[in-house]
Design a protein around this motif. Structure first.
Motif, PDB file in Angstrom:
ATOM      1  N   ALA A 156       0.906  -1.282  -0.069  1.00 26.17           N
ATOM      2  CA  ALA A 156      -0.033   0.159   0.013  1.00 26.17           C
ATOM      3  C   ALA A 156       0.860   1.238   0.071  1.00 26.17           C
ATOM      4  N   ASN A 157       0.334   2.382  -0.242  1.00 29.58           N
ATOM      5  CA  ASN A 157       1.084   3.509  -0.053  1.00 29.58           C
ATOM      6  C   ASN A 157       0.802   4.188   1.214  1.00 29.58           C
ATOM      7  N   SER A 158       1.830   4.170   2.111  1.00 28.60           N
ATOM      8  CA  SER A 158       1.809   4.480   3.264  1.00 28.60           C
ATOM      9  C   SER A 158       1.767   5.779   3.605  1.00 28.60           C
ATOM     10  N   ASP A 159       1.887   6.586   2.445  1.00 28.28           N
ATOM     11  CA  ASP A 159       1.837   8.192   2.728  1.00 28.28           C
ATOM     12  C   ASP A 159       0.498   8.456   2.701  1.00 28.28           C
ATOM     13  N   LYS A 160      -0.495   7.437   2.178  1.00 26.54           N
ATOM     14  CA  LYS A 160      -1.992   7.869   2.259  1.00 26.54           C
ATOM     15  C   LYS A 160      -2.669   7.601   3.542  1.00 26.54           C
ATOM     16  N   LEU A 161      -1.961   6.938   4.788  1.00 24.61           N
ATOM     17  CA  LEU A 161      -2.465   6.640   5.932  1.00 24.61           C
ATOM     18  C   LEU A 161      -3.036   7.802   6.511  1.00 24.61           C
ATOM     19  N   ARG A 162      -4.190   7.480   7.263  1.00 23.85           N
ATOM     20  CA  ARG A 162      -4.835   8.139   8.352  1.00 23.85           C
ATOM     21  C   ARG A 162      -4.702   7.705   9.960  1.00 23.85           C
ATOM     22  N   VAL A 163      -4.708   8.899  10.792  1.00 24.74           N
ATOM     23  CA  VAL A 163      -5.009   8.258  12.019  1.00 24.74           C
ATOM     24  C   VAL A 163      -6.463   7.759  12.105  1.00 24.74           C
ATOM     25  N   GLY A 164      -6.469   6.637  12.751  1.00 22.07           N
ATOM     26  CA  GLY A 164      -7.936   6.010  12.791  1.00 22.07           C
ATOM     27  C   GLY A 164      -8.244   5.074  11.940  1.00 22.07           C
ATOM     28  N   ASP A 165      -7.314   4.829  10.880  1.00 20.34           N
ATOM     29  CA  ASP A 165      -7.615   3.690   9.788  1.00 20.34           C
ATOM     30  C   ASP A 165      -7.174   2.461  10.631  1.00 20.34           C
ATOM     31  N   PHE A 166      -8.013   1.400  10.216  1.00 17.43           N
ATOM     32  CA  PHE A 166      -7.699   0.072  10.923  1.00 17.43           C
ATOM     33  C   PHE A 166      -6.468  -0.659  10.505  1.00 17.43           C
ATOM     34  N   ALA A 167      -6.032  -1.422  11.226  1.00 20.93           N
ATOM     35  CA  ALA A 167      -4.786  -2.127  11.012  1.00 20.93           C
ATOM     36  C   ALA A 167      -4.799  -3.570  11.711  1.00 20.93           C
ATOM     37  N   ILE A 168      -4.037  -4.394  11.107  1.00 23.30           N
ATOM     38  CA  ILE A 168      -3.992  -5.809  11.256  1.00 23.30           C
ATOM     39  C   ILE A 168      -2.561  -6.204  11.143  1.00 23.30           C
ATOM     40  N   ALA A 169      -2.093  -6.634  12.555  1.00 27.89           N
ATOM     41  CA  ALA A 169      -0.884  -7.267  12.921  1.00 27.89           C
ATOM     42  C   ALA A 169      -0.704  -8.730  12.568  1.00 27.89           C
ATOM     43  N   VAL A 170       0.080  -9.295  11.976  1.00 28.45           N
ATOM     44  CA  VAL A 170       0.452 -10.702  11.752  1.00 28.45           C
ATOM     45  C   VAL A 170       1.686 -11.059  11.718  1.00 28.45           C
ATOM     46  N   GLY A 171       1.960 -12.041  12.719  1.00 24.36           N
ATOM     47  CA  GLY A 171       3.307 -12.424  12.929  1.00 24.36           C
ATOM     48  C   GLY A 171       3.347 -13.761  13.869  1.00 24.36           C
ATOM     49  N   ASN A 172       4.524 -13.785  14.610  1.00 24.33           N
ATOM     50  CA  ASN A 172       4.785 -15.077  15.271  1.00 24.33           C
ATOM     51  C   ASN A 172       5.178 -14.713  16.801  1.00 24.33           C
ATOM     52  N   PRO A 173       4.344 -14.038  17.430  1.00 23.10           N
ATOM     53  CA  PRO A 173       4.750 -13.711  18.738  1.00 23.10           C
ATOM     54  C   PRO A 173       5.109 -14.797  19.761  1.00 23.10           C
ATOM     55  N   PHE A 174       6.108 -14.753  20.312  1.00 18.87           N
ATOM     56  CA  PHE A 174       6.806 -15.918  21.302  1.00 18.87           C
ATOM     57  C   PHE A 174       6.552 -17.357  20.517  1.00 18.87           C
ATOM     58  N   GLY A 175       7.073 -17.306  19.251  1.00 23.02           N
ATOM     59  CA  GLY A 175       6.911 -18.305  18.464  1.00 23.02           C
ATOM     60  C   GLY A 175       5.566 -18.888  18.026  1.00 23.02           C
ATOM     61  N   LEU A 176       4.411 -18.362  18.477  1.00 22.02           N
ATOM     62  CA  LEU A 176       3.196 -18.638  18.034  1.00 22.02           C
ATOM     63  C   LEU A 176       2.899 -18.340  16.619  1.00 22.02           C
TER      64      LEU A 176
END
Length: 449
Positions: A156-176
């Motif tokens: 995405a074009n991160s320069d177009k982001l606004r405060v209040g936009d929804f955000a989803i984090a995906v990863g492997n915290p603590f190996g999960l």
């Protein structure tokens, strides 16, 4: 999209209602079998195959405290310390940004000093990764694997982001593996945190924990808006304040690694600070945010483009600039040789200038702004530290014992790799700072208060 957002809002409202006691006559809201239930599942089914689990092994140099009585047996390597190589293992996350070429982006601190980097995909396949390039200042690393049938996340074009936009984090915290959390964008352009050398962070309240580093921050379309990097918490756990490197910043760095095999930071050639309320009042400025230009270095890119001391940089390439740290990060990550259009405020009037950025690695900087006792020294980046290029006679830097050609390699036993590391170490110090100096074949310490 509006319909989906309305459904999400309805679901949130329903959850809030259920969290409180309900009157007897109240009815619990629900979705009928013919209605669409708000869910992120379809988007995540497309995106998560491109989020990978990273495991690393290697060895790194550590410093061990030595009792004074035993120092004779270990030599005189600094006060009460001995350096040893020790093995380590670590976990993190990564994002596939090019399926055809097998490019994976992660954080530098995830794979730093690693000799063996293993990538595990969502489908269970495992591959050994090759390190193509890293940048410690921005905490970005680019890896590559040789594999077929890979997924990738669109950018995405991160320069177009606004405060209040929804955000989803995906990863492997603590190996999960493949853990998903959600929130909103809490702030943009966060800097001055002392987390990295170059900071222009997206702040989010989507839960980010240890192991999320290098993972994806997505929008509701499943597009990559940032690389999760750090958290702010008293015990290293999530308290709803996480930070991600914006996609545009990441892409600029990755493009440089692909083209040159390394990051070539850009340099503007100015010194300055943030626009503050006091500065606005004193200089009768018409803006409350921006990057104040205190000094323009002669013959620098800024000087050649016509910038002057007293200017306020309010935008870069048509994107607003909130503070000096944000400008510094955007300039450095755009890269040497690139052109940038700067919007400036001068004498109450807005105008624009185009500048061709110089190379930060070749720039010599004054140490005056780092610490008063370093005044009179000119510093530059070297292969393994910060070189003292010149020291003015009878200056504070000369009086504390600095000499030309000294190499600053540490502050208070913390390794220093470049000018940015030195600046950060001095800003974060408490009390006396002990500069570890390499002078020829001799190691010594210079104390500054």
């Amino acid at each position: 999209m509006n319909k989906k957002l309305s459904l999400v809002s309805a679901a949130i409202a329903a959850g809030l209602m259920l969290a409180n006691p309900l009157p007897a006559e109240a009815k619990i809201p629900f979705f009928s079998s013919s209605e669409e239930i708000p869910t992120l599942a379809p988007m995540l089914e497309q995106a998560t195959p491109a989020i990978v689990h990273i495991s690393v092994e290697g060895s790194r140099e550590v410093q061990q405290r030595i009792p004074e009585a035993f120092r004779y047996f270990f030599g005189q390597r600094g006060p009460n310390e001995q350096r040893q190589e020790r093995p380590f293992k670590g976990l993190g996350s990564g994002v596939i940004i090019d399926a055809d070429k097998g490019y994976i982006v992660t954080n530098n601190h995830v794979i730093e000093d690693a000799d063996n980097i293993q990538i595990r995909l969502k489908d269970g396949r495992t591959f050994k990764a090759k390190k193509l390039g890293t940048d410690a200042q921005s905490d970005i690393a680019l890896l590559q694997i040789e594999a077929q049938k890979l997924a990738q996340v669109p950018l995405a074009n991160s320069d177009k982001l606004r405060v209040g936009d929804f955000a989803i984090a995906v990863g492997n915290p603590f190996g999960l593996e493949q853990t998903v959390t959600s929130g909103i964008i809490s702030a943009l352009g966060r800097g001055g945190l002392g987390i990295e050398g170059l900071e222009d962070f997206i702040q989010t309240d989507a839960a980010i924990n240890s192991g999320n580093s290098g993972g994806a921050l997505l929008n509701l379309r499943g597009e990559l808006i940032g690389i999760n990097t750090a958290i702010l918490g008293p015990n290293g756990g999530n308290i709803g304040i996480g930070f991600a490197i914006p996609t545009n910043m990441m892409k600029n760095l990755v493009d440089q690694i692909i083209e040159y095999g390394e990051v070539r930071p850009g340099s503007l050639g100015i010194r300055g600070g943030d626009v503050t309320a006091d500065l606005t009042e004193a200089m009768n400025l018409k803006v409350s945010r921006g990057a104040w230009v205190n000094e323009v270095i002669p013959d620098s890119p800024a000087d050649k483009a016509g910038l002057k001391s007293g200017d306020v940089v309010i935008s870069m390439n048509d994107n607003r600039i909130s503070n000096f740290n944000e400008l510094r990060a955007k300039v450095a990550t755009l890269g040497a040789g690139k052109k940038a259009k700067l919007g400036i405020l001068r004498d109450g009037k807005e105008r624009s200038v185009t500048v061709t950025l110089g190379s930060l690695t070749e720039a010599t900087v004054s140490a005056n702004e780092m610490h008063p006792m370093l005044q009179g020294a000119a510093l530059s980046n070297a292969d393994k530290g910060v070189k003292v290029d010149t020291v003015e006679a009878n200056s504070p830097a000369a009086q504390i014992g600095l000499m030309a050609d000294d190499l600053i390699i540490g502050v208070n036993r913390q390794a220093i790799k470049n000018v940015s590391d030195l600046r950060k170490a001095l800003e974060n110090r408490n009390g006396i700072a002990a500069l570890n100096i390499q002078r020829g074949n001799t190691n010594l310490y210079v104390l500054i208060r």
